[in-house]
Scaffold this active site. Structure first.
Site: not given
Length: 423
Positions: A12, A59, A193, A240
């Protein structure tokens, strides 16, 4: 009955939305992103799901740390695109499916998953970056979503095992929904990441490949990993990917992989996968037994006279009016209300019925409509009316008659500093 047509996994990263908005389809650096989504687009066109159950994380856009939940289920009627600092993307709002969301909430709560609920919150790139690639959206979207926001930013976060188990409960919830719906489970985020600190820019493609293989073949092994192990292998933000275990847990033990694509242009791998069930899932209860079990906690409450549980259905129906009254905790807002409420009714988009209920101080009517009592006592405090006046009005009695039913005849309200109470 509703049925699950399959599961989708998708990164995403905002890179996806940027590539689409900037029309980078023919740019050789960006073209692999579009290529990875094309099979998913075709699959969705073929399956034509009515609803996407959309698992994502915000976020720090619409969910801040003044109230941060592990699992926040969207129960509203519509979701707009969030402004993340430079203005919202030019995308239409997407419809929600409140009825399915309510059923899922009831089922997951019965299975002892603690949920928060949200509505009228815009969704950020965690949702709309992949969604804008998955579904066409020229003016409108072809279906609705039920979003699940997973709190993976503020530790401690849910465990991988809890996410996997939630997926199993989610499947039972969806398949017991009595309406004929096709639902696809979409999990977003990852893969490896990290975007903060001296480790920013960390990637680990071998781990990404191992993760995808285990997700398909041995998801239970992924559920055994700790968050620290996910962070070590895939970066702290890359942890995540536990959200993908919710999707995988909602599918059968054996799945058929129809598509997988992986591209690492910069900070975050851009990955898409499609899975469909490839083995039967045995049910331990009939649909009727399951629906009876999940409804047990409130069964019979409707027989209590003069009682109106503040259910999700009432919350969604009366959200606009409840939100209007909630803002009376703001000093400037209540000063405006006392001076002239009519322009505020218009600004809030209140219906004629809602305006009339407030104008007439119809306390019983407000409760019947769906306003929660604790906002009535705020309205009363602003107006200098005691709680006892409101209690009496809801019972259809005079204050004097109501006070005769009390052990002590006292008056009070929640007003700390405000108008004198009416006697």
């Amino acid at each position: 009955m509703a049925r699950i047509v399959g599961g989708i996994g998708s990164s995403h990263t905002p890179t996806i939305g940027f590539a689409l908005d900037a029309n980078k389809q023919t740019d050789p650096v960006w073209a692999p992103i579009f290529a990875g989504f094309e099979p998913v687009q075709r699959w969705l066109q073929e399956k034509r799901p009515d609803v996407l159950f959309f698992i994502y994380n915000d976020h720090v856009t619409s969910f801040f740390f003044d109230h941060y939940s592990h699992f926040a289920l969207g129960v509203g009627e519509e979701y707009a695109v969030a402004d993340e600092g430079g203005g919202p993307r030019n995308l239409p709002p997407v419809k929600g499916h409140p009825a399915l969301a309510r059923h899922i909430a009831t089922a997951l709560t019965a299975d002892e998953f603690d949920l928060a609920y949200f509505q009228a919150k815009p969704l950020d790139h965690g949702c709309f970056s992949p969604l804008s690639m998955l579904w066409p959206h020229d003016g409108r979207w072809p279906g609705a979503i039920v979003p699940l926001q997973v709190g993976v930013l503020e530790f401690p976060i849910p465990t991988a095992r809890r996410c996997f188990r939630l997926g199993g409960s989610l499947r039972r919830a969806i398949e017991s929904y009595p309406e004929d719906l096709k639902v696809a489970i979409v999990a977003t985020g990852g893969l490896a990441h990290q975007v903060h600190g001296e480790r920013a820019g960390f990637n680990n493609t071998p781990w990404d490949m191992e993760f995808l293989d285990l997700l398909e073949r041995q998801p239970e092994r992924l559920s055994e990993l700790t968050i620290a192990q996910y962070a070590e292998r895939g970066g702290l933000e890359g942890a995540e990917v536990i959200m993908w275990l919710i999707m995988r847990g909602a599918l059968s033990a054996r799945v058929k992989k129809l598509h997988s694509a992986y591209y690492l242009p910069s900070m975050t791998p851009i990955v898409t996968v499609i899975y469909e069930d490839d083995s039967p899932v045995a049910a331990t209860e009939t649909d009727a037994e399951f629906r009876e079990r999940i409804a047990r906690e409130l069964a019979g409450v409707e027989r209590l006279p003069g009682s109106y549980p503040f259910t999700l259905e009432r919350s969604v129906k009366a959200y606009r009016l409840n939100h209007f009254l909630h803002r009376l905790i703001e000093p400037q807002y209540r000063r405006r209300f006392l001076a002239d409420p009519e322009p505020m009714f218009e600004e809030a988009g209140l219906t004629a019925q809602e305006r009339d209920l407030v104008r007439r101080r119809d306390w019983r009517g407000l409760i019947h409509y769906g306003v929660i009592f604790f906002l009535l006592e705020k309205l009363a405090a602003v107006l200098g009316i005691t709680n006892l006046h409101v209690y009496a009005a809801m019972r259809g009695e005079t204050l004097e008659d109501f006070q005769k039913t009390r052990n002590a005849q006292v008056l009070y309200s929640v007003a700390g500093q405000g108008p004198q109470l009416k006697q």
